[in-house]
Design a protein around this motif. Structure first.
Motif, PDB file in Angstrom:
ATOM      1  N   GLU A  89      38.151  33.823  42.945  1.00 40.34           N
ATOM      2  CA  GLU A  89      39.484  33.787  43.526  1.00 40.34           C
ATOM      3  C   GLU A  89      40.420  34.287  42.068  1.00 40.34           C
ATOM      4  N   THR A  90      40.093  33.558  40.926  1.00 39.35           N
ATOM      5  CA  THR A  90      40.924  33.749  39.837  1.00 39.35           C
ATOM      6  C   THR A  90      41.059  35.307  39.361  1.00 39.35           C
ATOM      7  N   THR A  91      39.990  36.031  39.383  1.00 36.83           N
ATOM      8  CA  THR A  91      40.174  37.569  39.091  1.00 36.83           C
ATOM      9  C   THR A  91      41.051  38.218  40.159  1.00 36.83           C
ATOM     10  N   LYS A  92      40.924  37.869  41.619  1.00 41.12           N
ATOM     11  CA  LYS A  92      41.644  38.234  42.811  1.00 41.12           C
ATOM     12  C   LYS A  92      43.161  38.022  42.514  1.00 41.12           C
ATOM     13  N   ASN A  93      43.327  36.698  42.243  1.00 40.06           N
ATOM     14  CA  ASN A  93      44.946  36.258  42.038  1.00 40.06           C
ATOM     15  C   ASN A  93      45.490  36.810  40.868  1.00 40.06           C
ATOM     16  N   ALA A 108      44.844  39.804  39.574  1.00 41.07           N
ATOM     17  CA  ALA A 108      45.140  41.166  39.910  1.00 41.07           C
ATOM     18  C   ALA A 108      46.380  41.206  40.880  1.00 41.07           C
ATOM     19  N   THR A 109      46.695  40.325  41.847  1.00 40.54           N
ATOM     20  CA  THR A 109      47.738  40.353  42.810  1.00 40.54           C
ATOM     21  C   THR A 109      49.180  40.169  41.828  1.00 40.54           C
ATOM     22  N   LEU A 110      48.910  39.236  40.825  1.00 38.35           N
ATOM     23  CA  LEU A 110      50.226  39.105  39.702  1.00 38.35           C
ATOM     24  C   LEU A 110      50.332  40.193  39.126  1.00 38.35           C
ATOM     25  N   GLU A 111      49.597  40.942  38.788  1.00 40.14           N
ATOM     26  CA  GLU A 111      49.787  42.205  38.023  1.00 40.14           C
ATOM     27  C   GLU A 111      50.311  43.363  38.667  1.00 40.14           C
ATOM     28  N   ARG A 112      49.897  43.451  40.062  1.00 34.00           N
ATOM     29  CA  ARG A 112      50.349  44.386  40.874  1.00 34.00           C
ATOM     30  C   ARG A 112      51.908  44.057  41.373  1.00 34.00           C
ATOM     31  N   TYR A 149      47.546  31.742  36.585  1.00 34.29           N
ATOM     32  CA  TYR A 149      46.727  33.035  36.514  1.00 34.29           C
ATOM     33  C   TYR A 149      47.723  33.894  35.558  1.00 34.29           C
ATOM     34  N   LEU A 150      49.060  33.841  35.350  1.00 35.21           N
ATOM     35  CA  LEU A 150      49.809  34.485  34.725  1.00 35.21           C
ATOM     36  C   LEU A 150      49.546  34.536  33.033  1.00 35.21           C
ATOM     37  N   MET A 178      58.416  34.734  44.952  1.00 33.94           N
ATOM     38  CA  MET A 178      57.888  36.309  44.719  1.00 33.94           C
ATOM     39  C   MET A 178      56.546  36.518  44.851  1.00 33.94           C
ATOM     40  N   ILE A 179      55.679  35.437  44.498  1.00 35.44           N
ATOM     41  CA  ILE A 179      54.074  35.492  44.866  1.00 35.44           C
ATOM     42  C   ILE A 179      53.945  35.243  46.116  1.00 35.44           C
ATOM     43  N   PRO A 180      53.276  35.740  47.169  1.00 34.94           N
ATOM     44  CA  PRO A 180      53.162  35.364  48.556  1.00 34.94           C
ATOM     45  C   PRO A 180      52.184  33.944  48.492  1.00 34.94           C
TER      46      PRO A 180
END
Length: 321
Positions: free
Chosen positions: A198-202, A204-208, A239-240, A304-306
């Motif tokens: 989950e950490t890697t996925k989230n 990447a979401t913030l970076e996108r 995550y940031l 801003m982050i879903p």
């Protein structure tokens, strides 16, 4: 002021020769107790008198410490002598005294009759009689040897309390019904559903999301805060931190507004670090009070982050959130 008080006054400027001589005498006296265990009682008394004489010459703290150490050695040696005197064949037997005292007060019946004269003692063995103790009888004997006025609450009865015997018996054995026993649930490796990282996925979401801003700086609170969910706001900050640690995201304070902002940047290379680029680590405190205050100050209404659904893990046939 009396002369005695003048002699005992503190004097840090005492003659050095007198001070060295005083310390030497203290060391010699103390050494007699540490190296020789055959000192007589007369020698102990003489050492104590010598300590009193030496103390009259004490004018500083160091010499007073030596005097205290000497008194400790004398006290310990005297206590050892007293213990040695009690450990001999003529030592006072407390148990025998208590047994004779109980018998004298009628708490036990002697095997051989005791004479009518109270001065006569019985030295035979005793058996348990269980009779109440006659404290007045021993009181009359004690009054003949003491001038103390008798009081109403004299000795109470630790001696009259009967010793309770422990009943050593077989305990009833608890029989367990094997039908009521349950085996623990066996969990095999294939029963545990392996979730993706989950950490890697989230991260990447913030970076996108930052990449969609086309390099525009954004307020860090407006970016990470979810006004409807405090725990997820904390997770967003977590995550940031990975993006900032890897050098993909830059954190800075705007000079004009003073707002803390973040923005995507080009990730530095090893050559950049070799040329003098330095990472700066920062600890950011983020509690619920800060979360509520940031929502009010920056007027945050939507994240801003879903919103992320709660993660669940299946172990066997059950799901855990």
């Amino acid at each position: 002021m009396p002369a005695a008080n003048v002699e005992m006054a503190y004097d840090p400027d005492q003659d050095q020769e007198a001070t060295r001589d005083l310390r030497k005498k203290y060391r010699e006296t103390t050494q007699r107790f540490t190296e020789n265990q055959d000192i007589s009682t007369e020698d102990v008394a003489a050492a104590l008198n010598q300590a009193d004489t030496l103390f009259n010459e004490v004018r500083a703290i160091n010499e007073a410490t030596n005097d205290s150490a000497l008194l400790v050695h004398i006290s310990m040696f005297s206590a050892a002598k007293a213990r040695a005197m009690k450990s001999g064949s003529g030592a006072f037997d407390v148990d025998d005294f208590v047994a004779r005292l109980i018998t004298y007060m009628g708490g036990r019946k002697p095997l051989t009759p005791v004479g009518d004269n109270e001065e006569e003692e019985d030295t035979s063995e005793y058996d348990a009689g269980g009779a109440p103790l006659d404290w007045e009888r021993i009181g009359r004997r004690a009054l003949a040897k003491s001038k103390r006025v008798p009081v109403m609450d004299f000795m109470l009865g630790p001696l009259s309390i009967e010793q309770k015997k422990r009943n050593i018996g077989k305990r009833a054995r608890l029989e367990k019904n094997k039908d009521d026993m349950k085996k623990p649930q066996e969990i095999r490796e294939e029963d545990i559903t392996r979730s993706e990282n989950e950490t890697t996925k989230n991260v990447a979401t913030l970076e996108r999301i930052l990449n969609d801003l086309d390099g525009e700086a954004v307020n860090i609170f407006k970016f990470i805060i979810n006004p409807h969910d405090f725990p997820q706001s904390v997770e967003n900050l977590f995550y940031l931190s990975f993006l900032i640690r890897d050098g993909k995201c830059a954190f800075q304070i705007e000079e004009e507004t003073g707002e803390p902002t973040i923005m995507l940047c080009q990730q530095p290379t090893q050559e950049d670090y070799a040329d003098g680029l330095v990472k700066n680590q920062m600890v950011m405190e983020f509690d619920m009070q800060t979360w509520k205050r940031a929502i009010e100050v920056f007027d945050i209404t939507e994240p801003m982050i879903p919103q992320r659904p709660k993660s669940e893990t299946r172990i066997g046939s059950k799901w855990y959130g």
